[in-house]
Write an enzyme that holds these catalytic residues in place. Sequence first.
Site, mmCIF file in Angstrom:
data_model
loop_
_atom_site.group_PDB
_atom_site.id
_atom_site.type_symbol
_atom_site.label_atom_id
_atom_site.label_comp_id
_atom_site.label_asym_id
_atom_site.label_seq_id
_atom_site.Cartn_x
_atom_site.Cartn_y
_atom_site.Cartn_z
ATOM 1 N N GLN A 154 4.740 3.894 -9.000
ATOM 2 C CA GLN A 154 5.624 4.548 -9.987
ATOM 3 C C GLN A 154 6.727 3.646 -10.559
ATOM 4 O OE1 GLN A 154 6.905 8.833 -9.355
ATOM 5 N NE2 GLN A 154 8.846 7.812 -8.953
ATOM 6 N N GLU A 198 11.900 6.546 -17.215
ATOM 7 C CA GLU A 198 13.172 6.010 -16.720
ATOM 8 C C GLU A 198 13.597 4.755 -17.477
ATOM 9 O OE1 GLU A 198 12.942 5.810 -12.442
ATOM 10 O OE2 GLU A 198 12.970 7.992 -12.276
ATOM 11 N N ASP A 233 8.963 1.557 -5.884
ATOM 12 C CA ASP A 233 8.857 2.952 -5.443
ATOM 13 C C ASP A 233 7.417 3.360 -5.698
ATOM 14 O OD1 ASP A 233 8.934 5.592 -4.792
ATOM 15 O OD2 ASP A 233 10.353 6.203 -6.352
ATOM 16 N N GLU A 275 9.852 2.004 -1.409
ATOM 17 C CA GLU A 275 10.197 3.423 -1.258
ATOM 18 C C GLU A 275 8.903 4.239 -1.216
ATOM 19 O OE1 GLU A 275 12.993 4.544 -4.312
ATOM 20 O OE2 GLU A 275 12.335 6.638 -4.268
ATOM 21 N N ASP A 301 12.182 8.816 0.403
ATOM 22 C CA ASP A 301 12.638 9.671 -0.703
ATOM 23 C C ASP A 301 11.990 11.039 -0.507
ATOM 24 O OD1 ASP A 301 13.285 10.967 -3.050
ATOM 25 O OD2 ASP A 301 12.044 9.709 -4.347
ATOM 26 N N LYS A 326 19.423 12.171 -3.491
ATOM 27 C CA LYS A 326 19.455 12.803 -4.814
ATOM 28 C C LYS A 326 20.148 14.157 -4.657
ATOM 29 C CE LYS A 326 14.972 10.895 -6.285
ATOM 30 N NZ LYS A 326 13.510 11.144 -6.234
ATOM 31 N N ARG A 355 17.302 11.303 -11.442
ATOM 32 C CA ARG A 355 15.958 11.861 -11.515
ATOM 33 C C ARG A 355 15.305 11.359 -12.798
ATOM 34 N NH1 ARG A 355 14.911 15.363 -7.131
ATOM 35 N NH2 ARG A 355 12.829 14.661 -7.687
ATOM 36 N N SER A 356 13.980 11.511 -12.861
ATOM 37 C CA SER A 356 13.297 10.998 -14.062
ATOM 38 C C SER A 356 13.639 11.812 -15.310
ATOM 39 C CB SER A 356 11.789 10.958 -13.820
ATOM 40 O OG SER A 356 11.314 12.211 -13.393
ATOM 41 N N LYS A 377 20.353 4.007 -7.900
ATOM 42 C CA LYS A 377 19.085 3.825 -8.617
ATOM 43 C C LYS A 377 19.199 4.595 -9.924
ATOM 44 C CE LYS A 377 14.809 5.474 -7.514
ATOM 45 N NZ LYS A 377 13.408 5.531 -7.065
HETATM 46 P P1 PGA Z 1 11.413 12.012 -9.923
HETATM 47 O O1 PGA Z 1 11.109 10.519 -9.448
HETATM 48 O O2 PGA Z 1 12.795 12.096 -10.393
HETATM 49 O O3 PGA Z 1 10.390 12.214 -11.025
HETATM 50 O O4 PGA Z 1 11.123 12.884 -8.735
HETATM 51 C C1 PGA Z 1 12.082 9.685 -8.935
HETATM 52 C C2 PGA Z 1 11.664 9.071 -7.637
HETATM 53 O O5 PGA Z 1 10.563 9.346 -7.110
HETATM 54 O O6 PGA Z 1 12.438 8.309 -7.067
HETATM 55 ZN ZN ZN Z 2 11.081 7.956 -5.229
#
Ligand code: PGA
Ligand code: ZN
Length: 399
Positions: A154, A198, A233, A275, A301, A326, A355-356, A377
């Site tokens: 990702q 992102e 990640d 991650e 995470d 988060k 978050r994304s 991050k």
């Molecule tokens: P998400 O991804 O905000 O789409 O959950 C961020 C991450 O996995 O760190």
């Molecule tokens: Zn993550």
Amino acid sequence: MKILDIRIREREDSRGAPTIVVFVTTKGGAGEASIPSGKSTGMREAKTLAPKDAVNAGAQIAAALAGHDFSNNRALDKTLIALDGTPLKKNLGGNVMLGVSLAFARVRAAAEGKALWEILRAEYFPDLAATPIPRIFANLVNGGVHAKSNLSLQEYLVVAKPYLSVSDVIAGLKKLYAILGKMLAEKFPSASVGIGDEGGYVADFRDDREPLEILTKLLRVSHSDDSWFLGLDAAASTFFKNGSYRLGNETLTAAELATRYASYAKTVPLLKTIEDPFAEDSLDDFAAFQKAHPELRLIGDDLTVSNAAAITAATARGAIKGVIVKPNQAGTVTETCDAITAATAHGLDVIVSHRSGETPDPFLVHFAKAGNVYGVKIGAPIAHRLPRYEELVRIYDTC
Ligand code: PGA
Ligand code: ZN
């Protein structure tokens, strides 16, 4: 501070998806908070209510709390948690509860003429004094569910260590991002390089290893030492299907995937952190890999979902050396700060994360400063990712 009213409005996040803004009115003033949302969400993180349900939950909280006086956030959050009554905040929603909790913290900050981070520091981290600038985990290549490309992993992150100020480190990152853009434009035919959720670049790379090789070249030009390094990640739960991992066209067992990561680290020595290398239920695989590769730092995470108890359990197994926090995974200010405190006590590197699907609300930077964390991050230094970069400058650079 006496609560008078709570209202919730729908707004768009950076992906164009609906999310919420929460407004809290008290006798001493009003505050608001916009809540982001994830796409590769952990199974055990606080539930996000859709805006319509969120509005109803907000009304329910308003009815229960109006007229009640709370002197700090822990007292308010305790009441919210009891009112919801479920471990994953299914009734009131982690997004709604965090919004109320944060907006209330902002009311308190405004009433005392303080920054949000100062209010959080005073309540949750009273023993901390210094405020070291955190490392910036900047996601420069997007893959997985955050991009339309052939990459299964990702995020490909450059981990930037501050020099003298935040402005310096951001200028360095922006330069790196621009050079990477030029490198990719030359490498790939025109118009085939895009931008992911992102802010990182999106392209059809040879395989999941190639972005690491390209980023190594990029870093070697600008940083001859290892002060800036690389992180991944994997968000491995997103490519874990029927007991195996679908990496590109391959189907791998956990052991084979572990071998692949080890081979990345061997050929890309700048790779220092990974991650969520395995799916969120694979604590054994995390622990075995971390034990076999102490030179790499595994970061939880989806595995730990910003939950103090899950962080403690993972640490007890030696499964991780760092953890993502988060706020909307936790669902209240108190639980977020308790997760930071637990992780710090266990000696983990704490990385507070966006978050994304983001909003312009930069609150997470205040959690970072309040808790003296290791890193933040916050995506690539462009577009809808900039508010958190700008807030870093605002609250860390004094001139
Ligand atoms: P998400 O991804 O905000 O789409 O959950 C961020 C991450 O996995 O760190
Ligand atoms: Zn993550």
